[in-house]
Write an enzyme that holds these catalytic residues in place. Sequence first.
Site, PDB file in Angstrom:
ATOM      1  N   HIS A   1     -14.815   1.054  -0.817  1.00 21.15           N
ATOM      2  CA  HIS A   1     -13.707   0.181  -0.435  1.00 21.15           C
ATOM      3  C   HIS A   1     -12.631   0.886   0.378  1.00 21.15           C
ATOM      4  O   HIS A   1     -11.510   0.386   0.490  1.00 21.15           O
ATOM      5  CB  HIS A   1     -13.099  -0.450  -1.694  1.00 21.15           C
ATOM      6  CG  HIS A   1     -14.052  -1.325  -2.433  1.00 21.15           C
ATOM      7  ND1 HIS A   1     -13.935  -1.626  -3.775  1.00 21.15           N
ATOM      8  CD2 HIS A   1     -15.184  -1.970  -2.014  1.00 21.15           C
ATOM      9  CE1 HIS A   1     -14.937  -2.418  -4.139  1.00 21.15           C
ATOM     10  NE2 HIS A   1     -15.696  -2.643  -3.085  1.00 21.15           N
TER      11      HIS A   1
ATOM     12  N   ALA B   1     -13.569   6.767 -20.364  1.00 17.91           N
ATOM     13  CA  ALA B   1     -14.211   7.742 -19.475  1.00 17.91           C
ATOM     14  C   ALA B   1     -13.965   9.178 -19.906  1.00 17.91           C
ATOM     15  O   ALA B   1     -14.881  10.003 -19.908  1.00 17.91           O
ATOM     16  CB  ALA B   1     -13.719   7.530 -18.040  1.00 17.91           C
TER      17      ALA B   1
ATOM     18  N   TYR C   1       0.819  -1.220   0.000  1.00 16.69           N
ATOM     19  CA  TYR C   1       0.000   0.000   0.000  1.00 16.69           C
ATOM     20  C   TYR C   1       0.848   1.263   0.000  1.00 16.69           C
ATOM     21  O   TYR C   1       0.414   2.301  -0.515  1.00 16.69           O
ATOM     22  CB  TYR C   1      -0.987  -0.025   1.174  1.00 16.69           C
ATOM     23  CG  TYR C   1      -2.122  -0.987   0.916  1.00 16.69           C
ATOM     24  CD1 TYR C   1      -3.181  -0.643   0.087  1.00 16.69           C
ATOM     25  CD2 TYR C   1      -2.108  -2.272   1.458  1.00 16.69           C
ATOM     26  CE1 TYR C   1      -4.201  -1.540  -0.181  1.00 16.69           C
ATOM     27  CE2 TYR C   1      -3.120  -3.179   1.190  1.00 16.69           C
ATOM     28  CZ  TYR C   1      -4.167  -2.810   0.367  1.00 16.69           C
ATOM     29  OH  TYR C   1      -5.167  -3.696   0.074  1.00 16.69           O
TER      30      TYR C   1
ATOM     31  N   GLY D   1     -16.242   3.364 -15.782  1.00 16.35           N
ATOM     32  CA  GLY D   1     -14.997   2.773 -15.292  1.00 16.35           C
ATOM     33  C   GLY D   1     -15.179   1.524 -14.466  1.00 16.35           C
ATOM     34  O   GLY D   1     -14.245   1.062 -13.819  1.00 16.35           O
ATOM     35  N   SER D   2     -16.369   0.968 -14.465  1.00  8.52           N
ATOM     36  CA  SER D   2     -16.651  -0.225 -13.669  1.00  8.52           C
ATOM     37  C   SER D   2     -17.475  -1.208 -14.485  1.00  8.52           C
ATOM     38  O   SER D   2     -18.437  -0.816 -15.150  1.00  8.52           O
ATOM     39  CB  SER D   2     -17.425   0.134 -12.390  1.00  8.52           C
ATOM     40  OG  SER D   2     -17.829  -1.039 -11.698  1.00  8.52           O
TER      41      SER D   2
ATOM     42  N   ASN E   1     -13.204   3.000  -6.032  1.00  8.97           N
ATOM     43  CA  ASN E   1     -11.789   3.371  -5.996  1.00  8.97           C
ATOM     44  C   ASN E   1     -11.372   3.860  -4.612  1.00  8.97           C
ATOM     45  O   ASN E   1     -12.148   4.517  -3.918  1.00  8.97           O
ATOM     46  CB  ASN E   1     -11.504   4.469  -7.028  1.00  8.97           C
ATOM     47  CG  ASN E   1     -11.847   4.027  -8.440  1.00  8.97           C
ATOM     48  OD1 ASN E   1     -11.794   2.846  -8.744  1.00  8.97           O
ATOM     49  ND2 ASN E   1     -12.210   4.961  -9.291  1.00  8.97           N
TER      50      ASN E   1
END
Length: 226
Positions: free
Chosen positions: A104, A212, A53, A169-170, A87
């Site tokens: 998320h 997009a 991360y 975008g999904s 995102n």
Amino acid sequence: MQHIVVLTGAGISAESGLKTFRDSDGLWEGHDIMEVASPIGWERNREKVLDFYNQRRRQLLQVAPNKAHAALVKLETKYKVSIVTQNIDDLHERAGSSKVVHLHGELLKVRSTFDPDLIMDWKNDLKLGDFCEHHHQLRPHVVWFGEAVPMFAKAVEIVEDADILIIVGSSMQVYPAAALLNYLKKEIPVYFIDPIPNISSAENLTIITEKATKGLVELVNSLISL
């Protein structure tokens, strides 16, 4: 004022230069998902998870919002706009969108492993020994595989109130995000923007086969001119 709800995924961030799960060179390549994005992986090797991360966080700080993010800000001049995103980046907020729900979690935040409600902003590398005020290790404020999605109920409330839905975008194939479509009011207009749409045509559904930055900009200009 009509309420437009926008569901966004990795595709909108990819055009800013962020690697995505779906791409062939996606950030998960070379990583076992369960090793870097699960409670089990965290307990087995916290340093590996933190490093993963930290790399994502450094990359995020080097990119900027794109034309698609800016278009959603422009949409607020005529409509009430709520964004529900899968995102974990902050590109919507940096662009200027005022109402964003992160399903998320958020990469630029961390939380206590002792008190999950103890959340703080974080832009530097997160290391072993970075403790909360209760002397417990901090962890990324992201939803890992196998964990509950605490913002799902809020997202449902938002989707239920939508007069228009935009998906960009999904693929809307991943749960629980995909389940949000079950809460739409009947017959409201739905726009699906994807260069390779994996969705069946249906009444009230408009498919825009574009990336997009092109498809969303054109759609927003069209909606504002109504």
